[in-house]
Write a protein that holds these residues in place. Structure first.
Motif, PDB file in Angstrom:
ATOM      1  N   ASP A 143      48.301  35.924  53.235  1.00 54.91           N
ATOM      2  CA  ASP A 143      49.040  34.818  52.629  1.00 54.91           C
ATOM      3  C   ASP A 143      48.375  34.345  51.345  1.00 54.91           C
ATOM      4  OD1 ASP A 143      51.120  32.995  52.451  1.00 54.91           O
ATOM      5  OD2 ASP A 143      50.058  31.448  53.581  1.00 54.91           O
ATOM      6  N   ILE A 144      48.063  35.312  50.481  1.00 52.82           N
ATOM      7  CA  ILE A 144      47.414  35.023  49.210  1.00 52.82           C
ATOM      8  C   ILE A 144      48.487  34.787  48.150  1.00 52.82           C
ATOM      9  CG2 ILE A 144      45.867  35.890  47.423  1.00 52.82           C
ATOM     10  CD1 ILE A 144      44.489  35.403  50.099  1.00 52.82           C
ATOM     11  N   THR A 145      48.414  33.669  47.462  1.00 49.68           N
ATOM     12  CA  THR A 145      49.381  33.373  46.406  1.00 49.68           C
ATOM     13  C   THR A 145      48.758  33.443  45.009  1.00 49.68           C
ATOM     14  OG1 THR A 145      48.937  30.996  46.645  1.00 49.68           O
ATOM     15  CG2 THR A 145      50.785  31.911  47.906  1.00 49.68           C
ATOM     16  N   ALA A 146      47.448  33.244  44.907  1.00 49.39           N
ATOM     17  CA  ALA A 146      46.772  33.287  43.607  1.00 49.39           C
ATOM     18  C   ALA A 146      46.432  34.728  43.238  1.00 49.39           C
ATOM     19  CB  ALA A 146      45.490  32.455  43.656  1.00 49.39           C
TER      20      ALA A 146
ATOM     21  N   SER B 138      48.965  37.997  36.516  1.00 51.26           N
ATOM     22  CA  SER B 138      49.850  38.275  37.644  1.00 51.26           C
ATOM     23  C   SER B 138      50.037  39.771  37.888  1.00 51.26           C
ATOM     24  CB  SER B 138      51.225  37.626  37.414  1.00 51.26           C
ATOM     25  OG  SER B 138      51.880  38.230  36.303  1.00 51.26           O
TER      26      SER B 138
ATOM     27  N   GLN C 124      44.665  42.936  38.075  1.00 52.23           N
ATOM     28  CA  GLN C 124      43.749  42.305  39.028  1.00 52.23           C
ATOM     29  C   GLN C 124      42.756  43.324  39.579  1.00 52.23           C
ATOM     30  OE1 GLN C 124      46.055  39.913  41.927  1.00 52.23           O
ATOM     31  NE2 GLN C 124      47.649  39.809  40.357  1.00 52.23           N
TER      32      GLN C 124
ATOM     33  N   SER D 125      41.882  27.991  43.857  1.00 51.21           N
ATOM     34  CA  SER D 125      42.681  28.589  44.931  1.00 51.21           C
ATOM     35  C   SER D 125      41.858  29.428  45.891  1.00 51.21           C
ATOM     36  CB  SER D 125      43.799  29.457  44.330  1.00 51.21           C
ATOM     37  OG  SER D 125      44.670  28.685  43.536  1.00 51.21           O
ATOM     38  N   TRP D 126      40.615  29.704  45.508  1.00 48.21           N
ATOM     39  CA  TRP D 126      39.743  30.523  46.350  1.00 48.21           C
ATOM     40  C   TRP D 126      38.657  29.710  47.027  1.00 48.21           C
ATOM     41  CZ3 TRP D 126      41.446  35.141  47.547  1.00 48.21           C
ATOM     42  CH2 TRP D 126      42.361  35.750  46.691  1.00 48.21           C
TER      43      TRP D 126
ATOM     44  N   GLU E 114      49.691  44.620  47.534  1.00 47.04           N
ATOM     45  CA  GLU E 114      50.629  43.582  47.953  1.00 47.04           C
ATOM     46  C   GLU E 114      50.654  43.429  49.475  1.00 47.04           C
ATOM     47  OE1 GLU E 114      52.172  41.398  45.805  1.00 47.04           O
ATOM     48  OE2 GLU E 114      50.719  42.427  44.531  1.00 47.04           O
TER      49      GLU E 114
ATOM     50  N   ARG F 292      47.847  41.124  50.133  1.00 47.25           N
ATOM     51  CA  ARG F 292      48.216  39.776  49.711  1.00 47.25           C
ATOM     52  C   ARG F 292      49.100  39.098  50.754  1.00 47.25           C
ATOM     53  NH1 ARG F 292      47.976  37.771  44.884  1.00 47.25           N
ATOM     54  NH2 ARG F 292      47.865  39.820  43.888  1.00 47.25           N
ATOM     55  N   ALA F 293      50.088  39.827  51.258  1.00 42.11           N
ATOM     56  CA  ALA F 293      51.001  39.249  52.248  1.00 42.11           C
ATOM     57  C   ALA F 293      50.296  38.999  53.578  1.00 42.11           C
ATOM     58  CB  ALA F 293      52.193  40.186  52.448  1.00 42.11           C
TER      59      ALA F 293
END
Length: 268
Positions: free
Chosen positions: A59-62, A211, A216, A75-76, A52, A55-56
């Motif tokens: 700024d990854i949302t997918a 999710s 993942q 999204s990529w 995470e 991800r932050a």
């Protein structure tokens, strides 16, 4: 005090059909695989937190998704247009996969080899690829859990109602019947009995969607295990192998049959 557990997060890759019609690829890849991540339950939270952070930071949302990231779609798509940011992300993601606790594990079936080996069986007698792969994958993880005095909890990515129902049936059969491969050919693998499965393997698998962070991770680890068998120079495979993140690196002498299973690859 409850018995500690391992968590096995399972993704799948490739068509499940034995006779799937496909155009031959130049790289020779024609497979079905199940696998991903085997990790101690107490290490899941720290691994999730580390993912995470990445991800932050970017700024990854997918959800992290191997095939979409490789193809740079949806999204990529930005991976193909922002090369500097893409390189930084892939460097950090690789460092995470190479340093996290837990190991990559899988059963990878080479479809042409499977067809050739079992061609003398009637079509209705041949096991579906997912049945063979799930049984082998879960049994190897269960043996590690038994060795370490743990239980095994299995988490599988949702695929569809029929496919998920099949997985539940395979799981029930392992606990009720044990491994039912031909004893003449599987005896050297010391298959687990139903009683041992029932003791070590939690009653039912859990299902997750894309999710779930550790799901993942399973996705990101599975493809390198597949691709690396066809092309050992594949960079993500070499990276996790060098970092000892493949389950085989954790095994002692005599435990080779607990590692990644490459099934029906003879002669490739």
């Amino acid at each position: 005090m409850s018995t500690p557990s391992y968590h096995l997060f399972v993704d799948d890759s490739g068509p499940r059909l034995i006779d799937h019609p496909s155009t031959p690829r130049q790289d020779g890849m024609d497979y079905f695989a199940m696998g991903g991540l085997l990790i101690k339950a107490e290490d899941v939270d720290s691994a999730t937190a580390a993912l995470e952070v990445i991800r932050a930071k970017f700024d990854i949302t997918a959800p992290f998704h191997s095939s979409k990231m490789r193809s740079k779609t949806k999204s990529w798509a930005w991976l193909g247009t922002d090369s500097a940011r893409a390189e930084r992300l892939m460097t950090e993601l690789s460092a995470f996969l190479c340093s996290m606790r837990g190991h990559a594990t899988a059963c990878v079936v080479h479809r042409p080899g499977y067809r050739a080996r079992y061609s003398h069986y009637a079509v209705h007698e041949r096991w579906r690829l997912c049945k063979s792969a799930y049984a082998i994958l879960v049994e190897r993880a269960a043996k590690i859990a038994v060795r370490d005095g743990r239980k095994l909890a299995v988490y599988v990515e949702e695929t569809g109602k029929k496919e998920d129902a099949d997985i539940r049936e395979y799981h029930r059969n392992l606990r009720a019947e044990g491994m039912v491969f031909n004893p003449a050919t599987s005896g050297k693998y010391a298959p687990l009995s139903a009683a041992t499965f029932a003791e070590a393997l939690l009653k039912s698998p859990s299902f997750f969607n894309k999710s779930l962070p550790m799901g993942q991770v399973a996705d990101l680890l599975l493809y390198p295990l597949v691709k690396g068998r066809y092309d050992p120079t594949y960079r993500p495979y070499r990276d996790i192998e060098a970092a000892c993140r493949i389950i085989d690196a954790s095994l002692a002498a005599g435990e080779e049959n607990l590692g990644v299973k490459y099934y029906c690859f003879e002669g490739l």
